[in-house]
Structure formats: structure tokens, C-alpha cells
Write an enzyme that holds these catalytic residues in place. Structure first.
Site, PDB file in Angstrom:
ATOM      1  N   SER A  10     -97.271-111.447   1.017  1.00  0.00           N
ATOM      2  CA  SER A  10     -96.259-111.223   1.976  1.00  0.00           C
ATOM      3  C   SER A  10     -96.022-110.090   2.871  1.00  0.00           C
ATOM      4  CB  SER A  10     -94.971-111.308   1.067  1.00  0.00           C
ATOM      5  OG  SER A  10     -94.896-110.349   0.250  1.00  0.00           O
ATOM      6  N   GLU A  62     -96.297-119.088   7.447  1.00  0.00           N
ATOM      7  CA  GLU A  62     -96.941-118.141   8.493  1.00  0.00           C
ATOM      8  C   GLU A  62     -98.464-118.075   8.346  1.00  0.00           C
ATOM      9  OE1 GLU A  62     -93.278-114.675   9.547  1.00  0.00           O
ATOM     10  OE2 GLU A  62     -94.479-114.600   7.370  1.00  0.00           O
ATOM     11  N   ASN A  95     -90.667-111.454   6.909  1.00  0.00           N
ATOM     12  CA  ASN A  95     -90.199-110.514   5.931  1.00  0.00           C
ATOM     13  C   ASN A  95     -90.048-109.005   6.855  1.00  0.00           C
ATOM     14  OD1 ASN A  95     -90.155-111.616   3.787  1.00  0.00           O
ATOM     15  ND2 ASN A  95     -92.527-111.772   3.299  1.00  0.00           N
ATOM     16  N   HIS A 152     -98.872-118.048   4.382  1.00  0.00           N
ATOM     17  CA  HIS A 152     -97.719-117.332   3.778  1.00  0.00           C
ATOM     18  C   HIS A 152     -96.518-118.230   3.596  1.00  0.00           C
ATOM     19  CE1 HIS A 152     -94.091-114.240   3.725  1.00  0.00           C
ATOM     20  NE2 HIS A 152     -94.548-114.406   2.534  1.00  0.00           N
TER      21      HIS A 152
END
Ligand code: 3HC
Length: 301
Positions: free
Chosen positions: A119, A152, A190, A140
Site C-alpha cells: 500500500s 491500483e 493512500n 493494490h
């Protein structure tokens, strides 16, 4: 480059979510438990999640059995040797991941694709430690992986275009939308989400509102499906702290500073839903605010 069989490394919350999604799409999945433990217990967790879908009438019992039948759980890394794609979803620690990825590369065939679900760790550093960085990228996933539509797709300057294309096709085949992002730590989600979660914890810590009020405000005021404190508990407070620590280091940005309340809860192993208690206490019938959190009036003094 076609993908027939898939490996997943790590049987935590994310890893098993990915296993369920991929097997549900018809792929044979080999899941490696990266730490010692009871494999039957791991399979029982997937079975329980499938049972929930059956009970809700979303899945036929026979289909649930077929999905489970496509999943093999193992402790042997070598069992991943025939996979066309391996998705690593182990502990979010640079050394652990780098070591695992190198070991995986050694057993996988030359053309196979190696992906990391990291992440926030720097993808380029992971790529640099590999012999075939052109076969490597990030996939991800989001928590709960069974539900969230996004993957992602983190691409380095060394990832081969054919690998990116095959990964996109794979994501589509499992019902996910892939968004291509550069190798920057935290990608898009994130990078934006972590400061928001940290700020929500600080808001609680400063006594602006209690936990249910912070969450209700963001749910009802901004139409979010879940408030930030409940979301932090869902992700896992240890994971939130690890992401914040990495992002602060990698991006040299104080927006990722870890609030002391988060640090304290993680030190006490109060990690959120997975440990039964975090910002909320989940051990009763309904979640209630963690009784150890200071009352709002006291915190505001
Ligand atoms: N496994 C499988 N299915 C699940 C699930 C789980 N763990 N949790 C929820 N679901 C399913 C339910 O079965 C239900 O399916 P249905 O509509 O087909 O019956 C559906 O999701 C909705 O669930 P509920 O009605 O029980 O509850 P909610 O409506 O509150 O939805 C939620 C739950 C989907 C988790 C919603 O609260 C949500 O979208 N939250 C935001 C999640 C989010 O932002 N995730 C990203 C986190 S960041 C991240 O993962 C990055 C990483 O690097 C840390």
C-alpha cells in the site's frame, strides 16, 4: 501473456479477500500462508465468508463449494511455481516483502508475473531488488477486497508494457477496475486517505467530538459510506500506522505524522476490528466507543 492460475502470498485479511475474489472469478488459486499456522483454520475463514454470501442468497451452495474447491492453501513457497501470476500480500515491511519477492522470483517460471499488494512501500526499491523487474508491478486491492471495485495498478519504469496489459485484463476478469498509477509511495488513494484518517484521530484526541459523532458527521455531511474512525478500524490501526510511517519517511511530509492516540492503541494491540477492539470495541453485539478513550470534555481541557 495469458493468466490461468494465480498464487496469493499472505493469508491475512487482505490476502484472503483477494483469494476469495480471484477464486470466485473461476481461477485456480494457491494461497501461501507466509507464517506458520493451521491451514484448516485459514480455509475455514474463506468458507465462512462464502457461507455469508450463501446465507444472503447471493451465491448458490454448489458454487460456494466449487469456489472453495479451486483454493489450495499451503506453507510451501515452491507450490507457487506453476502460477502465471503471484500476488504478494504479506506483512507491510520492506525487508519481509523484498525477501519474499526474491524467493518467489526464484521458483516462478520466467514469463510469470509477480505483483505486490503493497500500500505504501516504495515500489522502485522492491523492483530494484529483483532479477526480472520487467515482470513486476503492484496490484493494490482495497479492503474489503470482496466488495471494493478498485485495483491500483502501480507501474515502474521497468515494468514491461505486455505485463501492464495482462494485469489490466486480469483485473477486468475478476470484476475490478484497474487505475494505472506511477510507482510513487501511497499511489493515489493512500496518499489522500491516510492524512484524512490521521486527522480524524487527532480530531477525536483533541476532544472536538466523540468517535460516533466524528463518524456520523463525515457519513451524513459528506455522504461517505463509513466514517473515518470506523474505516481506520476496518483497515487495521497497525496498517494505518505503518502506512503513515512509511509515507512520512518517503514523502518527507508532516501530514503523515502519527498521532499519539494511534501509537498508544497499536502498542496496546488494540488494532481495530481484527483484534476485537480499536477506536471502537466490537466484542459486544454492537460496536461501542473504546471505553479507554478519554471522554470528550476531559480531552478538550
Ligand atoms: N467481505 C465480503 N463482503 C462484505 C464484507 C466483507 N468483509 N463487508 C461487507 N461486505 C458486503 C456485504 O455482504 C454487502 O453485500 P450485499 O450488498 O451484496 O449484501 C455489502 O458489502 C454492503 O455491506 P453491509 O450492508 O453489511 O454494510 P455497509 O453498507 O456498511 O458496507 C462497506 C460495508 C462496503 C465496508 C462500506 O462500509 C464501505 O464501502 N466502506 C468503505 C471501505 C473503504 O473505504 N475501503 C478502502 C480502505 S483503504 C484500503 O483498503 C487501502 C489499503 O492499502 C489499506
Amino acid at each position: 501473456m495469458s493468466i490461468g492460475s494465480v498464487g496469493v502470498v499472505g493469508c491475512g485479511q487482505m490476502g484472503l479477500g483477494i483469494v476469495e475474489v480471484v477464486a470466485s472469478a473461476g481461477y485456480a488459486v494457491t494461497a501461501l500462508k507466509a507464517t506458520p499456522g493451521d491451514l484448516e483454520k485459514v480455509k475455514a475463514r474463506v468458507a465462512k465468508s462464502l457461507d455469508r454470501r450463501v446465507d444472503k442468497g447471493k451465491l448458490e451452495r454448489a458454487e460456494a463449494d466449487a469456489i472453495l474447491g479451486r483454493i489450495t492453501i499451503t506453507l510451501e513457497l515452491a507450490d507457487l511455481r506453476d502460477c502465471d501470476l503471484v500476488i504478494e500480500s504479506a506483512l507491510e515491511e520492506m525487508d519481509t516483502k523484498a525477501k519474499l519477492l526474491r524467493e518467489l522470483e526464484d521458483v516462478m517460471t520466467n514469463g510469470a508475473i509477480l505483483a505486490s499488494n503493497t500500500s505504501s512501500l516504495p515500489l522502485l526499491k522492491l523492483a530494484d531488488s529483483l532479477r526480472r523487474p520487467e515482470q513486476f508491478l503492484a496490484l493494490h486491492f482495497f479492503n474489503p477486497a470482496q466488495v471494493m471495485k478498485l485495483v491500483e495498478l502501480g507501474v515502474t519504469d521497468r515494468t514491461a508494457p505486455g505485463v501492464v496489459a495482462a494485469a489490466k485484463t486480469f483485473c477486468q476478469s475478476i470484476g475490478k477496475t484497474a487505475v494505472e498509477v506511477s510507482a510513487s509511495p501511497g499511489y493515489v488513494v493512500n496518499r489522500l486517505l491516510v492524512p484524512y484518517l490521521l486527522h480524524a484521530i487527532e480530531t477525536l484526541e483533541e476532544g472536538v467530538a466523540d468517535a460516533p459523532a466524528v463518524d456520523a458527521a463525515m457519513q451524513l455531511g459528506c455522504n461517505h459510506p463509513i466514517g473515518p474512525l470506523a474505516l481506520a478500524d476496518l483497515i487495521g490501526l497497525d496498517v494505518v500506522m505503518a502506512m503513515a510511517t512509511t509515507l512520512q519517511r518517503e514523502l518527507a511530509d508532516s501530514r503523515y505524522r502519527v498521532p499519539s492516540l494511534l501509537r498508544r492503541l497499536v502498542a496496546d494491540q488494540q488494532l481495530g476490528r481484527k483484534s476485537g477492539i480499536g477506536l471502537y470495541d466490537y466484542r459486544g453485539k454492537e460496536p461501542v466507543t473504546n471505553p479507554a478513550l478519554r471522554p470528550i470534555a476531559e480531552a478538550a481541557e
